[in-house]
Each structure stands twice: as structure tokens, then as C-alpha cells.
Design an enzyme around this catalytic site. Structure first.
Site, PDB file in Angstrom:
ATOM      1  N   SER A 183     -15.128  44.285  11.741  1.00  0.00           N
ATOM      2  CA  SER A 183     -16.457  43.677  11.702  1.00  0.00           C
ATOM      3  C   SER A 183     -17.595  44.625  12.015  1.00  0.00           C
ATOM      4  O   SER A 183     -18.723  44.389  11.599  1.00  0.00           O
ATOM      5  CB  SER A 183     -16.505  42.487  12.649  1.00  0.00           C
ATOM      6  OG  SER A 183     -16.141  42.881  13.957  1.00  0.00           O
ATOM      7  N   HIS A 211     -13.882  38.424   7.903  1.00  0.00           N
ATOM      8  CA  HIS A 211     -14.878  39.061   7.030  1.00  0.00           C
ATOM      9  C   HIS A 211     -14.342  39.331   5.627  1.00  0.00           C
ATOM     10  O   HIS A 211     -15.043  39.935   4.819  1.00  0.00           O
ATOM     11  CB  HIS A 211     -15.373  40.361   7.670  1.00  0.00           C
ATOM     12  CG  HIS A 211     -16.168  40.101   8.903  1.00  0.00           C
ATOM     13  ND1 HIS A 211     -17.508  39.785   8.882  1.00  0.00           N
ATOM     14  CD2 HIS A 211     -15.795  40.060  10.206  1.00  0.00           C
ATOM     15  CE1 HIS A 211     -17.932  39.591  10.109  1.00  0.00           C
ATOM     16  NE2 HIS A 211     -16.912  39.748  10.939  1.00  0.00           N
ATOM     17  N   LYS A 242     -18.638  32.669   7.759  1.00  0.00           N
ATOM     18  CA  LYS A 242     -19.234  33.867   7.171  1.00  0.00           C
ATOM     19  C   LYS A 242     -19.430  33.652   5.659  1.00  0.00           C
ATOM     20  O   LYS A 242     -20.343  32.942   5.300  1.00  0.00           O
ATOM     21  CB  LYS A 242     -18.393  35.077   7.558  1.00  0.00           C
ATOM     22  CG  LYS A 242     -18.271  35.122   9.111  1.00  0.00           C
ATOM     23  CD  LYS A 242     -17.556  36.294   9.642  1.00  0.00           C
ATOM     24  CE  LYS A 242     -17.130  36.102  11.085  1.00  0.00           C
ATOM     25  NZ  LYS A 242     -18.194  35.818  12.041  1.00  0.00           N
TER      26      LYS A 242
HETATM   27  C1  PLP Z   1     -13.102  39.580  13.009  1.00  0.00           C
HETATM   28  C2  PLP Z   1     -13.662  38.335  13.634  1.00  0.00           C
HETATM   29  N1  PLP Z   1     -12.822  37.399  14.105  1.00  0.00           N
HETATM   30  C3  PLP Z   1     -13.271  36.275  14.684  1.00  0.00           C
HETATM   31  C4  PLP Z   1     -14.620  36.021  14.797  1.00  0.00           C
HETATM   32  C5  PLP Z   1     -15.067  34.762  15.454  1.00  0.00           C
HETATM   33  O1  PLP Z   1     -15.378  33.811  14.481  1.00  0.00           O
HETATM   34  P1  PLP Z   1     -16.403  32.640  14.793  1.00  0.00           P
HETATM   35  O2  PLP Z   1     -17.794  33.204  14.637  1.00  0.00           O
HETATM   36  O3  PLP Z   1     -16.092  31.588  13.792  1.00  0.00           O
HETATM   37  O4  PLP Z   1     -16.155  32.194  16.200  1.00  0.00           O
HETATM   38  C6  PLP Z   1     -15.546  36.960  14.303  1.00  0.00           C
HETATM   39  C7  PLP Z   1     -16.995  36.816  14.356  1.00  0.00           C
HETATM   40  O5  PLP Z   1     -17.667  36.043  14.789  1.00  0.00           O
HETATM   41  C8  PLP Z   1     -15.049  38.144  13.725  1.00  0.00           C
HETATM   42  O6  PLP Z   1     -15.902  39.073  13.275  1.00  0.00           O
END
Ligand code: PLP
Length: 397
Positions: A183, A211, A242
């Protein structure tokens, strides 16, 4: 006593400020749109994860409104009476989309990762996690108490060394867990090698496609499907927040894993189910994403343009090969100054600093959207290059 707390908290806050690590919440309007409004000023938005630009899709908004007529809240957790028929239908659709036996919807990606990892891993297990995996993966592992082997980012030799070490220690079960798209760097995991090692060392594999969902794969299934490796994954995790433009997350895999989670996953069991409006919007966005070939193409074309234009101006884009395109700055204060100068030029792109990224790797993280205007991206590159020169990040324009 509370005075003691306040004093030490103030000391910490001052330290954050002195180290260029000060953070604040900035109120914007329409943060998922290609242009947002900040303090009444229209800005080009280069910071949203709404990659396909569908968060404002009329059909998704309408589905959300229609579903909301059932009530504002689900009223109970999933195992009580929060498992609405629409949730069941959505989970079947997700399993079909991911070509798995079964799927579960979670409140968000953070809850999915901490819940699943802490449910399946026990202190006698070993977990192998890329150093740049998302914080929610790290937190889930910590909660589980499993033996935590962190391998150097994308270093497959290091992963293999650690797998051997765990075998020597007589570890009972092994799990490899990785983001598929990282990310903060926008690079991708070496999934073919990871699958090879998973098979060689008889480990299970969990992937976080937060992502990659919507962005890669013939119907937006994710990077594993794109590479033809989805069948080798035991636990697929992804978010709807996303590229799907909505909210929530899923876990997909064989029924036995899903059944186990229904019995053990605390972030699924001890929380109220998502509201009907969110379920309605996810259901619609799942359809939209699968039909979004044109948007996916536009997204990748814009990303390729923006990344190579920044590289041509001398920026280090950290191995990015996706719509996440960082430029490495190093120092936190300088990254913040860069972001402030961008804002003066009506460009919204935030500085990412420790602890989100390792020490001295502060950066500006740009994210592309399928509906960004090409001309605006070209103008943005010129401004970014000029600021880069002014701040001594790059030598030439
Ligand atoms: C790789 C990754 N996993 C999990 C999450 C968490 O997801 P959420 O925003 O739906 O809590 C994110 C970003 O927020 C992320 O970039």
C-alpha cells in the site's frame, strides 16, 4: 494522576512535531472524487484509493439508498439476527467472484485481518510476514501470539531461510501472509515464488488483495487471479473500500476455513453486522467492478504515464508498478513541506511518514483514478518536478 498523563502526552506530541511527524485531521469535501474541496479551494485529488472512480457511481448510490429503506442498522451481530438474506446472497456472489467455495463479509479490512489471523494462528504456529505488510496484518499476528517471522520486503531468499529455521525448531503449522500490492510502495509481491515456497515447505498462504481488487484480474478479482495463482491461495482477503468505492471487506476460501472462522473469529462474532445500506452498495459495486474493463484499462494507462513521467524527472518511485505511485523524499519534515507546496498549487497528495513507513523513507504517495483527466495529470507532473527541484529532491526538471 491525570496531570501526569497530560504532561507525558504533551512531551510525546512535542517530540512528534520536532521530528516532522506531526499529524492532523484535514476536513475535505468529496475526498473520493478526482477533484476535492479543501477550505473552499478546488484541488486535484491524487490521494484517493477510489481507483476506478466508482464511489460516486449513480447505480451504486441508488442501490445504497434502496437498501437503506430496510432500516438504518442491522440491529444485531451476524450470529444473532444480523445475517440478513441480502448478506447471504452477497457472500454467495463474492464466493462466485473469487471462485472459492465460500466467503464471509467483514466490517472492514482492518477487522478482517486482525480477526482472521488471531483466530487461525495459535502460539505453537509460525507465521511468515513481509516486513511491509499492512499494519492490520501485523496487529493480527501480534494478537495471535504465534511465532512471528518477518522477512525482508520481497526477499524470497530470506523467506526461505526463515521457513527452514521454523522447520528446524519443529514448528507444527506454518502460514505465509502477504499483501499482493503493497500500500505504501505500490509494488507487488513475488507471488509465483511465494506459492513455490508454500508448496515446498507445506505452509498455508493468506493474501491481502486490498489494493489489487478491482484493479487486477480479468473481472477485477485481484492479482492472484491475474497471475493464475488464485487456486494456490488458502485464504483470500480483500476490501470493498478502495477500487470497489464502498466499504467493508471479505474473506474467501474453502468452506472448512470459513466454518472455522464462524466459530472462532472474534471480529466477526462480537460486532454488529454491516448496515443494509452498505450491503446494498457492496452488492452493486461487485457487479460494476466486474464490468469495468474500460475503467481498468484507463486506470493502468494513467498510472503508467504518471509513473514514467515522474521517473523521467528524476524521482525514485520505489518499485511501483500499480496505481499507487510514491516518490521517495526521506526526511519527514521535507515530505511535509513538499505536500504543503503541492497544496499551494491545488494538488492534494499527502506526506506519508513513520511509523506508517520505515525511518527516513518518508514520501509523497500519489494514487491514480480511472477518471483523472490526462491534461491535469500532465500539469501536475510539471508542478511536482518544479517543487522537487526547489526542495532538492531531484536535480533537474
Ligand atoms: C493492504 C491493506 N489491508 C487492509 C487495509 C484495511 O482495510 P480497511 O480500510 O477496509 O479497514 C488497508 C487499508 O486501509 C490496506 O491498505
Amino acid at each position: 494522576m491525570s496531570q501526569l498523563w497530560e504532561q507525558s502526552i504533551r512531551v510525546d506530541l512535542e517530540r512528534f512535531a520536532n521530528e516532522g511527524l506531526h499529524r492532523k485531521l484535514t476536513a475535505v469535501k468529496r475526498g473520493a472524487s478526482p477533484y476535492l474541496t479543501l477550505q473552499g479551494r478546488k484541488m486535484l485529488n491524487l490521494s484517493s484509493n477510489n481507483y476506478l472512480g466508482i464511489a460516486e457511481h449513480p447505480a451504486i448510490i441508488q442501490a445504497q439508498i434502496d437498501a437503506s429503506l430496510q432500516g438504518a442498522g442491522a440491529g444485531a451481530s451476524r450470529l444473532i439476527v444480523g445475517h440478513d438474506l441480502q448478506v447471504q446472497e452477497l457472500e454467495e456472489a463474492i464466493a462466485n467472484f473469487k471462485h472459492t467455495e465460500s466467503a464471509l463479509v467483514f466490517a472492514n479490512g482492518y477487522m478482517a485481518n486482525i480477526g482472521v489471523l488471531s483466530a487461525i494462528l495459535s502460539p505453537t504456529d509460525a507465521v511468515f510476514s513481509d516486513r511491509l505488510n499492512h499494519a492490520s496484518i501485523v496487529d493480527g499476528i501480534r494478537l495471535s501470539g504465534a511465532k512471528h517471522f518477518r522477512y525482508r520486503h520481497n526477499d524470497m531468499n530470506h523467506l526461505e531461510t526463515l521457513l527452514c529455521k521454523a522447520d528446524e525448531q519443529g514448528v507444527r503449522r506454518k502460514l505465509i501472509v502477504t499483501d499482493t500490492v503493497f500500500s505504501m510502495d505500490g509494488d507487488v509481491a513475488n507471488l509465483s515464488k511465494i506459492v513455490e515456497l508454500k508448496k515446498k515447505y507445506k505452509a498455508a498462504l493468506m493474501v491481502d488483495e486490498a489494493h489489487a481488487g478491482g484493479v487486477f484480474g480479468p473481472r477485477g478479482e485481484g492479482l492472484c487471479e491475474h497471475l493464475g495463482l488464485a487456486v494456490d491461495v488458502d485464504i483470500h482477503m480483500g476490501t470493498f473500500s478502495k477500487a470497489f468505492g464502498s466499504y467493508g471487506a471479505y474473506i474467501a476460501g474453502k468452506r472448512v476455513w470459513i466454518d472455522y472462522l464462524i466459530h472462532t473469529c472474534r471480529s466477526l462474532i462480537y460486532t454488529t453486522a454491516l448496515p443494509p445500506a452498505t450491503i446494498g452498495s457492496i452488492r452493486k459495486s461487485l457487479d460494476c467492478v466486474q464490468e469495468a474493463d474500460g475503467l481498468r484499462l484507463a486506470l493502468h494507462e494513467k498510472s503508467d504515464y504518471f509513473r514514467s513521467a515522474l521517473q523521467a524527472r528524476g524521482f525514485n518511485t520505489c518499485g511501483s508498478s500499480t496505481p499507487i505511485i510514491p516518490i521517495l523524499i526521506g526526511d519527514g519534515a521535507k515530505a511535509l513541506a513538499f505536500s504543503q507546496k503541492l497544496a499551494e498549487h491545488h494538488i492534494m497528495a499527502v506526506a506519508i511518514r513513520p511509523p506508517t513507513v520505515p525511518h527516513q523513507t518518508s514520501r509523497i504517495r500519489f494514487t491514480m483514478m480511472a477518471n483523472h483527466e490526462q491534461a491535469m495529470l500532465e500539469q501536475a507532473v510539471d508542478k511536482i518536478a518544479a517543487i522537487g527541484k526547489e526542495l532538492g529532491v531531484v536535480r533537474h526538471v
